[in-house]
Design a protein around this motif. Sequence first.
Motif, mmCIF file in Angstrom:
data_model
loop_
_atom_site.group_PDB
_atom_site.id
_atom_site.type_symbol
_atom_site.label_atom_id
_atom_site.label_comp_id
_atom_site.label_asym_id
_atom_site.label_seq_id
_atom_site.Cartn_x
_atom_site.Cartn_y
_atom_site.Cartn_z
ATOM 1 N N ALA A 177 0.882 -1.470 -0.095
ATOM 2 C CA ALA A 177 -0.072 0.192 0.266
ATOM 3 C C ALA A 177 1.233 1.496 0.037
ATOM 4 C CB ALA A 177 -0.477 0.387 1.419
ATOM 5 N N GLY A 178 2.405 1.079 0.379
ATOM 6 C CA GLY A 178 3.017 1.965 0.305
ATOM 7 C C GLY A 178 3.297 2.895 1.350
ATOM 8 N N PHE A 179 3.471 1.795 1.940
ATOM 9 C CA PHE A 179 3.841 2.089 3.322
ATOM 10 C C PHE A 179 5.597 1.557 4.427
ATOM 11 C CE2 PHE A 179 -0.639 3.841 3.312
ATOM 12 C CZ PHE A 179 -0.143 4.724 3.228
ATOM 13 N N ALA A 180 6.554 2.121 4.490
ATOM 14 C CA ALA A 180 7.362 0.791 5.092
ATOM 15 C C ALA A 180 7.168 1.232 5.681
ATOM 16 C CB ALA A 180 9.062 1.585 4.249
ATOM 17 N N VAL A 181 7.006 0.111 7.081
ATOM 18 C CA VAL A 181 6.949 0.316 8.437
ATOM 19 C C VAL A 181 8.038 -0.907 9.125
ATOM 20 C CG1 VAL A 181 5.105 0.839 8.615
ATOM 21 C CG2 VAL A 181 4.854 -1.806 8.681
ATOM 22 N N ASP A 182 8.544 -0.812 10.077
ATOM 23 C CA ASP A 182 9.621 -2.080 10.934
ATOM 24 C C ASP A 182 8.161 -2.972 12.129
ATOM 25 O OD1 ASP A 182 11.724 -1.431 9.759
ATOM 26 O OD2 ASP A 182 12.554 -0.355 11.341
ATOM 27 N N SER A 183 8.825 -4.373 12.358
ATOM 28 C CA SER A 183 7.984 -4.542 12.622
ATOM 29 C C SER A 183 8.649 -5.117 14.730
ATOM 30 C CB SER A 183 7.862 -6.117 12.875
ATOM 31 O OG SER A 183 7.180 -6.602 13.703
ATOM 32 N N GLY A 184 7.992 -5.236 15.422
ATOM 33 C CA GLY A 184 8.851 -5.220 16.939
ATOM 34 C C GLY A 184 9.548 -7.032 17.104
ATOM 35 N N SER A 185 9.040 -7.880 16.163
ATOM 36 C CA SER A 185 9.561 -9.062 15.551
ATOM 37 C C SER A 185 10.820 -8.786 14.475
ATOM 38 C CB SER A 185 8.656 -9.965 14.904
ATOM 39 O OG SER A 185 7.011 -10.359 15.860
ATOM 40 N N ALA A 186 12.074 -9.266 15.651
ATOM 41 C CA ALA A 186 13.242 -8.915 14.489
ATOM 42 C C ALA A 186 13.228 -9.556 13.843
ATOM 43 C CB ALA A 186 14.080 -9.374 15.817
ATOM 44 N N CYS A 187 13.621 -8.816 12.574
ATOM 45 C CA CYS A 187 13.540 -9.060 11.307
ATOM 46 C C CYS A 187 15.333 -10.861 11.079
ATOM 47 C CB CYS A 187 13.492 -8.154 10.085
ATOM 48 S SG CYS A 187 12.691 -7.510 9.861
ATOM 49 N N LYS A 188 14.382 -10.991 10.576
ATOM 50 C CA LYS A 188 15.663 -12.245 9.931
ATOM 51 C C LYS A 188 15.818 -12.602 8.465
ATOM 52 C CE LYS A 188 16.130 -15.498 14.128
ATOM 53 N NZ LYS A 188 15.955 -16.685 14.885
ATOM 54 N N PRO A 189 16.234 -13.280 7.706
ATOM 55 C CA PRO A 189 16.237 -13.539 5.772
ATOM 56 C C PRO A 189 15.070 -14.175 5.785
ATOM 57 C CG PRO A 189 18.744 -14.114 7.265
ATOM 58 C CD PRO A 189 17.498 -14.238 8.361
ATOM 59 N N THR A 190 14.614 -15.095 6.717
ATOM 60 C CA THR A 190 13.349 -16.045 6.192
ATOM 61 C C THR A 190 12.245 -15.778 6.915
ATOM 62 O OG1 THR A 190 14.025 -17.680 7.363
ATOM 63 C CG2 THR A 190 14.737 -17.793 5.325
ATOM 64 N N ALA A 191 11.978 -14.967 8.056
ATOM 65 C CA ALA A 191 10.824 -14.516 8.871
ATOM 66 C C ALA A 191 11.137 -13.548 9.895
ATOM 67 C CB ALA A 191 10.800 -16.378 9.533
ATOM 68 N N LEU A 192 9.779 -13.441 10.610
ATOM 69 C CA LEU A 192 10.194 -12.901 11.841
ATOM 70 C C LEU A 192 9.948 -13.777 12.702
ATOM 71 C CD1 LEU A 192 7.990 -10.285 10.601
ATOM 72 C CD2 LEU A 192 9.799 -9.977 10.944
ATOM 73 N N ALA A 193 10.792 -13.145 14.355
ATOM 74 C CA ALA A 193 10.876 -14.211 14.983
ATOM 75 C C ALA A 193 10.645 -12.948 16.592
ATOM 76 C CB ALA A 193 12.757 -14.538 15.466
ATOM 77 N N PRO A 194 10.114 -13.363 17.650
ATOM 78 C CA PRO A 194 9.618 -12.420 18.770
ATOM 79 C C PRO A 194 10.640 -11.891 18.707
ATOM 80 C CG PRO A 194 8.598 -15.012 18.859
ATOM 81 C CD PRO A 194 10.101 -15.297 17.838
ATOM 82 N N SER A 195 10.671 -10.830 19.582
ATOM 83 C CA SER A 195 11.184 -9.827 20.000
ATOM 84 C C SER A 195 12.441 -10.146 21.489
ATOM 85 C CB SER A 195 10.747 -8.149 19.830
ATOM 86 O OG SER A 195 11.362 -7.135 20.798
ATOM 87 N N HIS A 196 13.132 -9.870 21.387
ATOM 88 C CA HIS A 196 13.852 -10.397 22.754
ATOM 89 C C HIS A 196 13.331 -9.667 24.146
ATOM 90 C CE1 HIS A 196 17.054 -7.677 21.902
ATOM 91 N NE2 HIS A 196 17.049 -8.439 23.335
ATOM 92 N N VAL A 197 13.433 -8.170 23.723
ATOM 93 C CA VAL A 197 12.799 -6.918 24.115
ATOM 94 C C VAL A 197 11.417 -6.782 24.848
ATOM 95 C CG1 VAL A 197 12.529 -4.292 24.028
ATOM 96 C CG2 VAL A 197 15.240 -5.209 22.637
#
Length: 347
Positions: free
Chosen positions: A286-306
Amino acid sequence: MGSVTANFQSEAPLSTAAAAALSMASAQGWVDPKKLPSPSRQAKILLEEARATFSSLLGIRNEYLHFIGEVSFGYFLGIKGLLSGDQKLFFSKIDRQEVHAIAATTPSELMPVSNLGKITPPVPSSKNVIAWQLRNGETGISQDELIDDKSRIFVDATASGARCPLPANWSTALFDSRSWDGPQGLGILAIRDEISWRSPIPRMDNLKVPEGASLPLIISSAIALEQWVEAERNLKIQMKVFAEQIRGFIESEIKDVNVLPGSNDLISVSINGVDAEYLVLELDKAGFAVDSGSACKPTALAPSHVLEAMGQPTGGNLRIYLHHTTSKKEVESFLVALKYLVEKFRA
């Protein structure tokens, strides 16, 4: 797939002036500033001007500043250089993984962290080395003032940049150029405690730290810091309004969410029953770049240790960063898209 038109990621593009400075410095800063010919003398002048800018705006004396090409290496230099004898490293579960890795190789102890991300420091002692994170890069939560006149203190200022003052008794401090929208690949390690700090690596040519930083990056980063400080002074209230608007909209228009208090330029929200990877990818379309609090890995998002360390929900987490260039229209359009996509996924 539409191109990104609104950037809510932690990274921001270089300003026109910083990009121009990078180009100029690449043409003039290719020589060794320690040599005698005139091109080297000119490069030395540019380097010292940049150093003076960092010194003034970060509030750190010139001679304490050292430029490094790898920010992660700064954790090793800053912390290991303070450890000696029977000292113990105190760190927290919300620290970056570089700190965790160092703690795994030395006597260490965890500092408690509240569910709002506040760290409880140990009782001051000359046997303590404290890794003190001024501000968390995933939540935007800053720490209260650390009052400790006995411990050796390494300050992680990589996410705070020029936003937060250093503790009065700091020993070493690490900054990341990206925290003030400067170029990637430049760290600044400040070493104040010349008595207690010893280089953890063999010293070469009487240098305290390896000089691997690029002069063009140093000059461009100094320009970016000047512009960031000026923009923050002028736009701080506007960014607070945007942050309150985003938090208020999400809490009132999207059910079953957890919004952290954070800061005026970073909103961390966990949306129950929604996949974070889906939100990131669909918002990108949709044209919006955001981050995820799940740390980005090459293949998937992993739960944030923070978030896990704080006992906060980790599912469906988004990190929404506001920049000085963020507009009211971008915020409003983003919120409409976010609500639509959450409802679409839940349906």
